[in-house]
Design a protein around this motif. Structure first.
Motif, PDB file in Angstrom:
ATOM      1  N   LEU A  24       0.841  -1.198   0.000  1.00  0.00           N
ATOM      2  CA  LEU A  24       0.000   0.000   0.000  1.00  0.00           C
ATOM      3  C   LEU A  24       0.873   1.243   0.000  1.00  0.00           C
ATOM      4  CD1 LEU A  24      -3.089   0.762   0.259  1.00  0.00           C
ATOM      5  CD2 LEU A  24      -2.601   1.140   2.692  1.00  0.00           C
ATOM      6  N   THR A  25       0.492   2.233  -0.795  1.00  0.00           N
ATOM      7  CA  THR A  25       1.224   3.500  -0.816  1.00  0.00           C
ATOM      8  C   THR A  25       0.442   4.573  -0.063  1.00  0.00           C
ATOM      9  OG1 THR A  25       0.232   4.311  -2.885  1.00  0.00           O
ATOM     10  CG2 THR A  25       2.173   2.901  -3.075  1.00  0.00           C
ATOM     11  N   ASP A  26       1.156   5.439   0.636  1.00  0.00           N
ATOM     12  CA  ASP A  26       0.645   6.653   1.288  1.00  0.00           C
ATOM     13  C   ASP A  26      -0.800   6.524   1.775  1.00  0.00           C
ATOM     14  OD1 ASP A  26       3.100   7.730   0.786  1.00  0.00           O
ATOM     15  OD2 ASP A  26       2.426   9.227  -0.641  1.00  0.00           O
ATOM     16  N   PRO A  27      -1.045   5.896   2.917  1.00  0.00           N
ATOM     17  CA  PRO A  27      -2.418   5.615   3.358  1.00  0.00           C
ATOM     18  C   PRO A  27      -3.202   6.872   3.745  1.00  0.00           C
ATOM     19  CG  PRO A  27      -0.807   4.244   4.531  1.00  0.00           C
ATOM     20  CD  PRO A  27      -0.048   5.318   3.834  1.00  0.00           C
ATOM     21  N   THR A  28      -4.282   7.132   3.038  1.00  0.00           N
ATOM     22  CA  THR A  28      -5.192   8.234   3.364  1.00  0.00           C
ATOM     23  C   THR A  28      -6.621   7.699   3.334  1.00  0.00           C
ATOM     24  OG1 THR A  28      -5.201   8.928   1.034  1.00  0.00           O
ATOM     25  CG2 THR A  28      -3.650  10.049   2.496  1.00  0.00           C
ATOM     26  N   PHE A  29      -7.221   7.526   4.509  1.00  0.00           N
ATOM     27  CA  PHE A  29      -8.537   6.901   4.612  1.00  0.00           C
ATOM     28  C   PHE A  29      -9.549   7.736   5.383  1.00  0.00           C
ATOM     29  CE2 PHE A  29      -5.714   3.318   3.742  1.00  0.00           C
ATOM     30  CZ  PHE A  29      -6.436   2.638   2.770  1.00  0.00           C
ATOM     31  N   ASP A  30      -9.214   8.977   5.745  1.00  0.00           N
ATOM     32  CA  ASP A  30     -10.185   9.838   6.426  1.00  0.00           C
ATOM     33  C   ASP A  30     -11.360  10.152   5.513  1.00  0.00           C
ATOM     34  OD1 ASP A  30      -8.547   9.874   8.611  1.00  0.00           O
ATOM     35  OD2 ASP A  30      -8.061  12.008   8.502  1.00  0.00           O
ATOM     36  N   ASP A  61       1.183  -6.264   3.354  1.00  0.00           N
ATOM     37  CA  ASP A  61       2.502  -6.701   3.793  1.00  0.00           C
ATOM     38  C   ASP A  61       3.428  -5.543   4.104  1.00  0.00           C
ATOM     39  OD1 ASP A  61       2.192  -9.655   3.316  1.00  0.00           O
ATOM     40  OD2 ASP A  61       1.809  -8.924   1.287  1.00  0.00           O
ATOM     41  N   ALA A  62       3.219  -4.415   3.436  1.00  0.00           N
ATOM     42  CA  ALA A  62       4.097  -3.266   3.643  1.00  0.00           C
ATOM     43  C   ALA A  62       3.397  -2.002   3.181  1.00  0.00           C
ATOM     44  CB  ALA A  62       5.415  -3.441   2.879  1.00  0.00           C
ATOM     45  N   GLY A  78      -5.147   6.621   8.200  1.00  0.00           N
ATOM     46  CA  GLY A  78      -3.977   5.954   7.649  1.00  0.00           C
ATOM     47  C   GLY A  78      -2.911   5.712   8.695  1.00  0.00           C
ATOM     48  N   ARG A  79      -2.707   6.700   9.554  1.00  0.00           N
ATOM     49  CA  ARG A  79      -1.711   6.560  10.623  1.00  0.00           C
ATOM     50  C   ARG A  79      -2.092   5.433  11.583  1.00  0.00           C
ATOM     51  NH1 ARG A  79       2.176  10.263  12.233  1.00  0.00           N
ATOM     52  NH2 ARG A  79       1.309  11.738  10.713  1.00  0.00           N
ATOM     53  N   ALA A  80      -3.393   5.330  11.876  1.00  0.00           N
ATOM     54  CA  ALA A  80      -3.856   4.303  12.812  1.00  0.00           C
ATOM     55  C   ALA A  80      -3.605   2.903  12.273  1.00  0.00           C
ATOM     56  CB  ALA A  80      -5.335   4.503  13.112  1.00  0.00           C
ATOM     57  N   MET A  81      -3.696   2.732  10.957  1.00  0.00           N
ATOM     58  CA  MET A  81      -3.535   1.392  10.392  1.00  0.00           C
ATOM     59  C   MET A  81      -2.088   0.920  10.403  1.00  0.00           C
ATOM     60  SD  MET A  81      -3.669   1.489   6.212  1.00  0.00           S
ATOM     61  CE  MET A  81      -3.169  -0.231   6.165  1.00  0.00           C
ATOM     62  N   LEU A  82      -1.121   1.842  10.527  1.00  0.00           N
ATOM     63  CA  LEU A  82       0.280   1.462  10.443  1.00  0.00           C
ATOM     64  C   LEU A  82       0.689   0.466  11.527  1.00  0.00           C
ATOM     65  CD1 LEU A  82       2.120   4.802   9.570  1.00  0.00           C
ATOM     66  CD2 LEU A  82       1.269   3.026   8.024  1.00  0.00           C
ATOM     67  N   ALA A  83       0.033   0.534  12.681  1.00  0.00           N
ATOM     68  CA  ALA A  83       0.394  -0.359  13.781  1.00  0.00           C
ATOM     69  C   ALA A  83       0.208  -1.827  13.420  1.00  0.00           C
ATOM     70  CB  ALA A  83      -0.430  -0.018  15.017  1.00  0.00           C
ATOM     71  N   GLY A  84      -0.667  -2.109  12.462  1.00  0.00           N
ATOM     72  CA  GLY A  84      -0.915  -3.486  12.071  1.00  0.00           C
ATOM     73  C   GLY A  84      -0.172  -3.921  10.833  1.00  0.00           C
ATOM     74  N   VAL A  85       0.759  -3.094  10.339  1.00  0.00           N
ATOM     75  CA  VAL A  85       1.485  -3.401   9.098  1.00  0.00           C
ATOM     76  C   VAL A  85       2.887  -3.908   9.455  1.00  0.00           C
ATOM     77  CG1 VAL A  85       2.387  -2.449   6.950  1.00  0.00           C
ATOM     78  CG2 VAL A  85       0.184  -1.677   7.828  1.00  0.00           C
ATOM     79  N   PRO A  86       3.308  -5.050   8.913  1.00  0.00           N
ATOM     80  CA  PRO A  86       4.622  -5.592   9.267  1.00  0.00           C
ATOM     81  C   PRO A  86       5.807  -4.700   8.903  1.00  0.00           C
ATOM     82  CG  PRO A  86       3.271  -7.278   8.213  1.00  0.00           C
ATOM     83  CD  PRO A  86       2.542  -5.977   8.061  1.00  0.00           C
ATOM     84  N   ALA A  87       5.718  -3.974   7.781  1.00  0.00           N
ATOM     85  CA  ALA A  87       6.839  -3.152   7.322  1.00  0.00           C
ATOM     86  C   ALA A  87       6.314  -1.816   6.818  1.00  0.00           C
ATOM     87  CB  ALA A  87       7.621  -3.866   6.220  1.00  0.00           C
ATOM     88  N   VAL A  88       6.902  -0.732   7.297  1.00  0.00           N
ATOM     89  CA  VAL A  88       6.594   0.618   6.828  1.00  0.00           C
ATOM     90  C   VAL A  88       7.910   1.250   6.398  1.00  0.00           C
ATOM     91  CG1 VAL A  88       5.664   2.893   7.407  1.00  0.00           C
ATOM     92  CG2 VAL A  88       4.639   0.827   8.415  1.00  0.00           C
ATOM     93  N   LEU A  89       8.038   1.561   5.109  1.00  0.00           N
ATOM     94  CA  LEU A  89       9.256   2.153   4.571  1.00  0.00           C
ATOM     95  C   LEU A  89       9.000   3.612   4.261  1.00  0.00           C
ATOM     96  CD1 LEU A  89      10.336  -0.737   2.164  1.00  0.00           C
ATOM     97  CD2 LEU A  89      10.925  -0.406   4.575  1.00  0.00           C
ATOM     98  N   THR A  90       9.910   4.482   4.701  1.00  0.00           N
ATOM     99  CA  THR A  90       9.698   5.915   4.564  1.00  0.00           C
ATOM    100  C   THR A  90      11.039   6.640   4.631  1.00  0.00           C
ATOM    101  OG1 THR A  90       8.346   7.763   5.360  1.00  0.00           O
ATOM    102  CG2 THR A  90       9.271   6.285   7.049  1.00  0.00           C
ATOM    103  N   THR A  91      11.012   7.938   4.860  1.00  0.00           N
ATOM    104  CA  THR A  91      12.234   8.721   5.000  1.00  0.00           C
ATOM    105  C   THR A  91      12.880   8.435   6.352  1.00  0.00           C
ATOM    106  OG1 THR A  91      11.120  10.606   6.016  1.00  0.00           O
ATOM    107  CG2 THR A  91      11.225  10.565   3.602  1.00  0.00           C
ATOM    108  N   ARG A  97      10.152   9.737  13.631  1.00  0.00           N
ATOM    109  CA  ARG A  97       8.904  10.258  14.196  1.00  0.00           C
ATOM    110  C   ARG A  97       7.887   9.148  14.432  1.00  0.00           C
ATOM    111  NH1 ARG A  97      10.130  14.726  10.553  1.00  0.00           N
ATOM    112  NH2 ARG A  97       9.034  13.641   8.860  1.00  0.00           N
ATOM    113  N   LEU A  98       7.803   8.206  13.513  1.00  0.00           N
ATOM    114  CA  LEU A  98       6.780   7.169  13.587  1.00  0.00           C
ATOM    115  C   LEU A  98       7.132   6.061  14.563  1.00  0.00           C
ATOM    116  CD1 LEU A  98       5.944   6.815   9.792  1.00  0.00           C
ATOM    117  CD2 LEU A  98       4.437   7.770  11.547  1.00  0.00           C
ATOM    118  N   GLY A  99       8.415   5.744  14.678  1.00  0.00           N
ATOM    119  CA  GLY A  99       8.818   4.620  15.503  1.00  0.00           C
ATOM    120  C   GLY A  99       8.522   3.295  14.812  1.00  0.00           C
ATOM    121  N   ALA A 100       8.738   2.199  15.543  1.00  0.00           N
ATOM    122  CA  ALA A 100       8.533   0.862  14.983  1.00  0.00           C
ATOM    123  C   ALA A 100       7.077   0.698  14.552  1.00  0.00           C
ATOM    124  CB  ALA A 100       8.906  -0.191  16.023  1.00  0.00           C
ATOM    125  N   PRO A 101       6.848   0.027  13.391  1.00  0.00           N
ATOM    126  CA  PRO A 101       7.798  -0.755  12.580  1.00  0.00           C
ATOM    127  C   PRO A 101       8.423   0.024  11.433  1.00  0.00           C
ATOM    128  CG  PRO A 101       5.592  -1.181  11.798  1.00  0.00           C
ATOM    129  CD  PRO A 101       5.456  -0.170  12.905  1.00  0.00           C
TER     130      PRO A 101
END
Length: 260
Positions: A24-30, A61-62, A78-91, A97-101
């Motif tokens: 998934l790219t750039d999650p925006t679900f509001d 998966d990511a 979108g931010r809320a869903m990140l906690a359930g994603v195994p891999a988040v790749l970013t800057t 700022r985001l912390g694990a994962p």
């Protein structure tokens, strides 16, 4: 030969499915209607909601996150869903700022996504600049992503992320043979900063594609927000891919099959 299933969810958000992987790219679900502040007197109103909800998208998966600090690339849902994603790749600063994962990548740094039943995906961070010269110091870092794996026949899948057309972006094909480009457009502009642009326009995208010569162009990030000032040009659905390539202006929520 691999087939990529591309589903444009809205704005910069897209689901990429290939060989069992769901990216998934750039999650925006509001929901639409809210105005978000981006700093330095800039803001934007979300005018259109996502074509699919987080629940309808299901497990991924990511996440490939161009940057975390603007709500048109990562909103509250979108931010809320990140906690359930195994891999988040970013800057790199975004990962701090985001912390694990979340894992931060410098430009041209690579990492891999592995699974015993799927081809290994190599993810390469590509350079970007979210505005005029000097913008990084004020606006912050952004990144794009190149995806490669064994079995590709037409070159990498490149997600440009939010960027203007810079010399670094133009040089991406010198280091990454691109077959499919997920092209962030929108021509973002704000009243408080006059004519300055913060993402590519349709004209910029066409110019970049002349140098990339991709097989397939998948435009995103051109609708759904009030600061996408190049939306009218995008609605004309112009051809961006040169020399027999195809441009797919995907209907939101409708999967598109792309040979990669």
């Amino acid at each position: 030969m691999s087939t990529l299933t591309f589903t444009h969810i809205g704005g910069p958000t897209a689901l990429l499915e290939v060989d069992g992987w769901r990216i998934l790219t750039d999650p925006t679900f509001d929901a639409p209607g809210r105005t978000y502040k981006f700093g330095w007197g800039t803001s934007s109103r979300k005018t259109t909601g996502p074509a699919l909800s987080v629940e309808e998208v299901g497990e991924v998966d990511a996440v490939l996150l161009s940057h975390d600090h603007h709500a048109d690339n990562l909103d509250d849902a979108g931010r809320a869903m990140l906690a359930g994603v195994p891999a988040v790749l970013t800057t790199v600063p975004g990962a701090r700022r985001l912390g694990a994962p979340a894992q931060g990548l410098h430009p041209w740094e690579t990492t891999t996504l592995t699974h015993p039943d799927r081809p290994t995906l190599t993810v390469t961070a590509t350079p970007g600049r979210h505005g005029p010269v000097g913008a990084r110091a004020i606006i912050g870092a952004v990144t794009g992503f190149g995806l490669t794996w064994e079995g590709q026949q037409h070159g990498a899948v490149w997600v440009t992320g939010d960027t203007v057309l810079t010399s670094e972006v133009r040089r991406v094909p010198e280091r990454l043979q691109v077959g499919t480009v997920v092209l962030h457009l929108g021509g973002v502009r704000f009243p408080t900063t006059g004519p300055l642009r913060y993402t590519m326009t349709v004209v910029d995208g066409r110019e970049l594609c002349r140098e990339l010569r991709p097989r397939t162009v998948l435009p995103v990030h051109h609708e759904g927000w009030s600061h996408f000032l190049d939306s009218a040009a995008a609605l004309q659905r112009p051809e961006l891919a040169p020399d027999g390539g195809s441009t797919v202006w995907a209907e939101r929520g409708k999967p598109q099959a792309v040979e990669v």
